[in-house]
Design a protein around this motif. Structure first.
Motif, short mmCIF file in Angstrom:
data_model
loop_
_atom_site.label_atom_id
_atom_site.label_comp_id
_atom_site.label_asym_id
_atom_site.label_seq_id
_atom_site.Cartn_x
_atom_site.Cartn_y
_atom_site.Cartn_z
N MET A 1 0.87 -1.24 0.07
CA MET A 1 0.08 -0.12 0.15
C MET A 1 0.78 1.39 0.22
O MET A 1 0.53 2.22 -0.69
N LEU A 2 1.98 1.20 0.73
CA LEU A 2 2.84 2.28 0.85
C LEU A 2 3.50 2.70 -0.33
O LEU A 2 3.78 3.92 -0.90
N THR A 3 3.84 1.47 -1.18
CA THR A 3 4.66 1.79 -2.33
C THR A 3 3.72 2.33 -3.27
O THR A 3 4.07 3.24 -4.11
N ILE A 4 2.27 1.94 -3.43
CA ILE A 4 1.40 2.27 -4.33
C ILE A 4 1.28 4.11 -4.01
O ILE A 4 1.16 4.82 -4.70
N GLY A 5 1.03 4.27 -2.66
CA GLY A 5 0.67 5.53 -2.20
C GLY A 5 1.87 6.35 -2.67
O GLY A 5 1.64 7.62 -3.06
N ARG A 6 2.85 6.05 -2.42
CA ARG A 6 4.16 6.78 -2.57
C ARG A 6 4.41 7.31 -3.96
O ARG A 6 4.59 8.43 -4.25
N ALA A 7 3.87 6.23 -5.01
CA ALA A 7 3.92 6.50 -6.29
C ALA A 7 3.19 7.68 -6.82
O ALA A 7 3.27 8.35 -7.50
N LEU A 8 1.73 7.32 -6.06
CA LEU A 8 0.85 8.31 -6.40
C LEU A 8 1.12 9.73 -5.86
O LEU A 8 0.82 10.64 -6.51
N MET A 9 1.98 9.67 -4.91
CA MET A 9 2.18 11.50 -4.43
C MET A 9 2.88 12.24 -5.27
O MET A 9 2.94 13.23 -5.21
N SER A 10 3.43 11.40 -6.34
CA SER A 10 4.16 12.15 -7.29
C SER A 10 3.23 12.81 -8.59
O SER A 10 3.72 13.17 -9.73
N ASN A 11 1.92 12.46 -8.40
CA ASN A 11 0.74 12.75 -9.36
C ASN A 11 1.19 12.31 -10.72
O ASN A 11 0.95 13.29 -11.52
N PRO A 12 1.35 11.26 -10.83
CA PRO A 12 1.82 10.56 -12.24
C PRO A 12 0.30 10.55 -13.08
O PRO A 12 -0.56 10.41 -12.64
N THR A 13 1.03 10.42 -14.43
CA THR A 13 -0.31 10.26 -15.37
C THR A 13 -0.37 8.55 -15.75
O THR A 13 -1.35 8.33 -16.41
N LEU A 14 0.68 8.06 -15.51
CA LEU A 14 0.88 6.78 -15.69
C LEU A 14 1.55 5.94 -14.47
O LEU A 14 2.32 6.40 -13.94
#
Lengths: 596, 286, 238
Positions: free
Chosen positions: C146-159
């Protein structure tokens, strides 16, 4: 592994040899002394290459043994009478060997960065010992009043006071040292020493005590450095703590690498190149007074550029053309039957924790002899940790591992391997710089893993038979001469299995042997496993379910470190717990494959 | 009694200076994966910068204010010119290149500042001594030096634990690839870490200069002792470097009094002992 | 490249050591599209994601993201262009707290988007809010994921590229991860997923790509995947 020098290199060495033989006739006293110094330096750097280039241990304290060798001559010389040459040089060699044994006992506990720093610190300690205390007149240095000679009756056969005699003695000892180290590198002992550089983990999984081999190589190198030091002390008859200086160690590494580390002859070229460079840069008439005043800047800068541009050193230019040698396929010969070392494996409440995480949690299972036991479970289930416990790569936190009833939990990896437990690794783990045959040979040699095996002895025939048999069985008989690292992934995995067979373990642990194999190779390995179980107990970790169901006699399912099922494939297939926890509602045969 | 007190203070002072030097060394190991033999040269450069800058500014602290940023820039330049080529190479080549750098630095030092030891004046307002006990005085500058070292150490701990850069440093220590994959250019991070290590070592050299003067070979002495500190503390561990430094500082101070001829040997023996008991150092990861 | 392509890779070759892992792979992801990447062990799925991310050099072909050529760029530049990466094995920072792991990756996405804040992540994963003061290495496998996914989202990616996010997790936790991925997709983030669970992938992704020996052997929508069940099963070794 160490190759014989190419024709081109031999020609260059022969020319150099002739040049040095003729030299005393053409140069004066200064030139002769200069050449003598260079030859002694070459002995020192070649001795360093034995651990640096062959064993892959970056020792930054090699000057410690050079210094001890020199001081030993001082200690055995008296003020009134010349010491015997053999006593003087012998004391240098023996003193340095003892120092290397004492220091090596500590430094060989370490690896990587630590090894570099600790060897440096050890040499610095020797420096302090001779610099700060009154031993041998402390920081002032001390004179050897009368240089050693060899007198029998009334005739003096060798007198180190005679510059020309001394020069030829040094030259002869350089040649002898290189030949001796070369010979040593090609013995069974030398093979393992080079294995240290290629793959230390594999060595201990094969049953070799790597600490002992490191220490032995360290002592050998130290002894030859001691010889160089002893000769060095006889040039001027003067010893000073500066001989221990870490600059000395650093320059030796420089010269070894400049010439080509790991070749044993390259360092000689390195010494010649470095010393010539230094001399040239110091000579104002050649380079101008500004450069000559700052010659250290020039050598430093040249070395920086050399390191950045040429990783192979001068010997790289003398490499022979690499024509792959045609190797006849090995004929399969049945090696002499050896008593089976291990048969049955069992665990009792086996556990391993990392920090708070219980990677393996109270696993109790029996693996009966001469069957294939597959261990399956999702990634992170603890399968690889479990195998690492069985093979001794990790120490269990609790519980027992029983080999034929004997608890081996907590034994070091090499001891477990000698007890008859062989393992392959999830990531292919071979000696990449060795040929296929040499890989199998190192495994076969593990039946007698003692440190000082200088000749193959009576085991030779049987070892060759074992190698031939193992390679034939896995289908690599025609690839014996290939360099292992250059083969395909599938072939490397087959080689790993061949090494296990040649190693003679009765219990084989195979961690994902089929990963990355094509269908053809997979079929062959599955066949091979069926054959092997007639006289091996096999623990198989594998994601390829088709293969698992094709070959396994029992299935053990791990999930989150716990054993959730253990039994025949059919029983496990129907187990409710397995279906819900591992296969996630899918029918067993369509379970997950494996990670990409 | 007062002798012991003085030696405790001397030991702490030496240890704190060592910490500034060793912490940079251990950070560069831990994050860049480079064994930098030339690290001691930054200490040496610091000492000689103190000499030159003090002669211009007239005060060691002004020299410090100018010298630390200067050392940071020198560190960045060295990283860019040489060290960055070493990240993917083996230890042997790292050792070689940084050893060659030492030769270059030493020659540069001798060309610029000569072969003789040079003393650096203490600031007049700190050159007195204060009495700790009725019969014991201690140099005010040395006390100030210790205070500054403690301040720098605390600042460093603060940066590492509480700031954005510190988070980057800690993250890069465990998983540099992931740091890169989350959008941080590790080239920049590496350069900053290397330069910071250089600046810390130079700061130690500058602070020490009025006490021990500047002389050839000063950097190598510090380098080797810093290695011992790192081995004792554990590679990559700042806490280990701190404890190791104080331990070595005190051992050295007391060794000089009680076993003067064996004080250096004592330090290495200490290292050997730690190595046998804890092969990865006091705080090292296995 | 087609107008609504977000990521478009053509004829990618990549090597792992000496072995030729990707052989002329074409791979595209549309804006807001969800694509699964399937294949047996060792077929090159992870290498493809790592090559797109810039962690493995692409030897041939071209990679465009959001219209820009990103081939040969550093991974950090690819990340800043708007690609979030959830690697196999999670790659959390064990010596940072949960909160620090999230703050670490905080940044505006392409076009200044700030859809994903810490609050939004904690809403998505309430477990992380409870454990926000814990160190990364004190988390369970599911929490780490969950943390890894959340962390990736924190950079507001489009992919978002997700590699084996459900591997080794308990069924309940897996279900949680799948639900979250669907939620993320609904918020307009394009997703590429590597996973083994075909049924779950069919629910999440509209298009599926199968790699065999480093080559694309199937690229089509869910319907086609279902229609060619025998072929798919044989290629995936099911």
């Amino acid at each position: 592994m160490l190759k014989a020098p190419s024709i081109r290199a031999l020609v260059v060495l022969a020319l150099l040899g002739a040049l040095f033989l003729a030299l005393p006739a053409y140069v004066g006293a200064y030139g002769l002394k200069f050449a003598t110094r260079m030859i002694i330096l070459a002995i020192f750097v070649v001795s360093l290459d034995f651990i640096l280039g062959l064993a892959g241990l970056v020792s930054f304290g090699h000057a410690a043994f050079f210094g001890v060798g020199a001081y030993a001559v001082y200690f055995v010389s008296s003020e009134s009478e010349a010491a015997n040459v053999f006593v003087a040089l012998g004391a240098g060699v023996a003193g340095a060997a003892v120092a290397a044994l004492l220091i090596g006992a500590f430094v060989c506990l370490t690896r990587g960065f630590y090894f570099i720093m600790v060897t440096l610190a050890a040499a610095q300690m020797m420096f302090s010992l001779f610099h700060d205390t009154d031993i041998a007149k402390g920081s002032d240095g001390a004179y050897i009043m009368i240089k050693p000679d060899l007198t029998i009756g009334a005739t003096t056969l060798i007198d180190f006071d005679n510059r020309t005699t001394f020069y030829y003695v040094c030259l002869a000892l350089l040649v002898a040292s290189v030949l001796a180290l070369f010979w040593l590198a090609r013995t069974p002992f030398g093979r393992i020493v080079q294995g240290l550089k290629a793959n230390e983990t594999r060595l201990s999984a094969l049953g070799y005590n790597v600490y002992q081999f490191k220490l032995a190589a360290f002592v050998v190198a130290g002894a030859f450095a001691g010889l160089a030091g002893a000769l060095f002390a006889c040039i001027d008859g003067f010893v000073t703590p500066e001989l221990f200086s870490w600059h000395q160690s650093g320059l030796a590494i420089m010269m070894a690498v400049l010439g080509g580390a790991g070749t044993l002859f390259g360092p000689i070229l390195g010494v010649l190149a470095y010393v010539s460079l230094e001399e040239t840069l110091k000579t104002a008439s050649l380079v101008g007074s500004f450069v000559a005043d700052h010659w250290r800047l020039g050598t430093g800068a040249t070395l920086v550029v050399a390191v950045l541009l040429s990783p192979d050193g001068l010997a790289g230019f003398l490499r022979g053309k690499t024509v792959p040698k045609k190797v006849e396929p090995l004929k399969d010969v049945m090696p002499a039957a050896a008593p089976r070392k291990a048969r049955a494996l069992a665990t009792r409440d086996l556990s391993k924790s990392f920090g708070g995480l219980r990677a393996v949690d109270g696993v109790t299972a029996d693996f009966a002899p001469d069957l294939v036991h597959a261990i399956i479970g999702p990634n992170g289930a603890g399968k690889t940790t479990f195998t690492n416990l069985l093979s001794g790569a990790f120490r269990p936190t609790a519980g027992q591992i029983l080999v034929d009833g004997e608890n081996i939990a907590g034994w070091p990896a090499h001891k477990i391997a000698r007890r008859g437990v062989g393992r392959s690794f999830q990531r292919t783990n071979i000696f990449a710089t060795f040929t296929v045959e040499e890989n199998a040979r190192i495994a076969a040699q593990a039946e007698t893993p003692s440190v000082f095996r200088l000749s193959e002895g009576t085991a030779r025939e049987n070892q060759i038979a074992k190698v031939a048999h193992a390679l034939s069985v896995v289908g690599l008989a025609d690839r014996a001469g290939a360099v292992a690292g250059a083969m395909s992934n599938g072939e490397q995995r087959q080689l790993e299995i061949a090494m296990l067979i040649a190693g003679g373990g009765g219990i084989l642990i195979l961690d994902e042997p089929l990963a990355g194999m094509g269908p053809e190779e997979t079929r062959r390995v599955v066949e091979l496993l069926r054959d092997l179980k007639s006289d091996h107990t096999i623990i198989l970790i594998e994601h390829d379910m088709d293969a698992v169901f094709a070959v396994a006699d029992t299935l053990t399912v791990l999930a989150l470190g716990r054993l959730i099922a253990h039994g025949s494939p059919d029983e496990v297939r129907r187990d409710e717990k397995v279906i819900s926890a591992y296969l996630g509602g899918h029918a067993p045969a369509q379970g997950k494959g494996a990670p990409a | 009694m007062s002798l012991i007190l003085v030696q405790i203070l001397n030991g702490l002072q030496y240890g704190l200076l060592l910490f500034l030097a060793a912490s940079g060394l251990t950070l560069v190991f831990g994050i860049l994966g480079v064994i930098n033999l030339a690290h001691g040269s930054f200490y040496m450069i610091g000492a000689y910068m103190a000499l030159t800058l003090t002669s211009y500014t007239g005060d060691i602290f002004l020299a410090l204010a100018a010298g630390i940023p200067l050392a940071f820039l020198i560190g960045m330049a060295i990283e860019w010119l040489f060290v960055r080529h070493l990240y993917k190479r083996d230890h042997l080549q790292q050792v070689l290149l940084t050893f060659a750098l030492i030769l270059v630095f030493n020659e540069a030092q001798q060309s610029i500042w000569g072969n003789y030891p040079k003393s650096i004046p203490m600031p007049s307002y700190l050159s007195s001594s204060i009495s700790l006990t009725p019969e014991l005085g201690y140099s005010v500058y040395r006390l100030a030096l210790m205070a500054i070292c403690v301040g720098l150490a605390l600042l460093m701990m603060f940066v590492i634990q509480k700031t954005r850069v510190g988070r980057l440093i800690r993250a890069a220590e465990s998983n540099p690839e992931m740091v890169e994959a989350l959008g941080f250019d590790s080239r920049v991070l590496f350069r900053v870490v290397f330069a910071a290590g250089a600046a810390l070592a130079a700061a130690a050299g500058m602070l020490a200069a009025p006490v021990e003067s500047a002389y050839p070979g000063i950097g190598e002495r510090v380098l080797i002792i810093s290695f011992v500190v790192v081995v004792i503390g554990g590679i990559g561990s700042i806490r280990g470097a701190f404890l190791g430094s104080l331990l070595i500082g005190l051992a050295d101070a007391f060794g000089k009094v009680f076993v003067p001829k064996f004080s250096s040997v004592l330090i290495y023996a200490l290292m050997a002992l730690v190595l046998v008991l804890r092969p990865n150092g006091l705080f090292g990861r296995s | 490249m087609s107008a609504n392509s977000l990521l478009e890779a053509r004829a990618i070759d990549a090597f792992y050591g000496a072995s030729h892992v990707l052989r002329g792979v074409d791979f595209r992801v549309g804006r807001g599209e969800t694509v699964s990447l399937l294949g047996r062990n060792g077929m090159g799925k992870t290498t493809l994601l790592r090559t797109l991310m810039g962690l493995v050099p692409a030897r041939g072909g071209e990679i465009r993201f959001d219209g820009d050529d990103i081939k040969g760029r550093r991974p950090s530049a690819v990340a800043r262009a708007g690609v979030g990466f959830v690697p196999e094995g999670r790659g959390i920072f064990p010596n940072l707290s949960v909160e620090e792991n999230l703050i670490f990756a905080e940044r505006e996405g392409p076009g200044g988007r700030r859809d994903w804040t810490r609050e939004a992540i904690y809403q998505l994963f309430p477990r992380l809010l409870e454990r926000r003061a814990n160190w990364g290495n004190q988390l369970s496998g599911g929490e780490q994921q969950m943390l890894t996914i959340g962390r990736a989202l924190m950079s507001n990616p489009t992919l978002l590229m997700v590699d084996e996010a459900t591997e080794g997790l308990a069924p309940m936790v897996r279900e949680d991860i799948w639900r979250t991925l669907r939620l993320i997709a609904e918020r307009g983030v394009a997703i590429v997923v590597v996973d083994k669970n075909l049924d779950d992938l069919k629910k999440l992704c509209r298009r599926h790509v199968i790699l065999v020996k480093g080559e694309v052997v199937f690229d089509g929508p869910t319907g086609e995947l279902a229609a060619r069940d025998d072929f798919v099963r044989s290629q995936l070794g099911l």
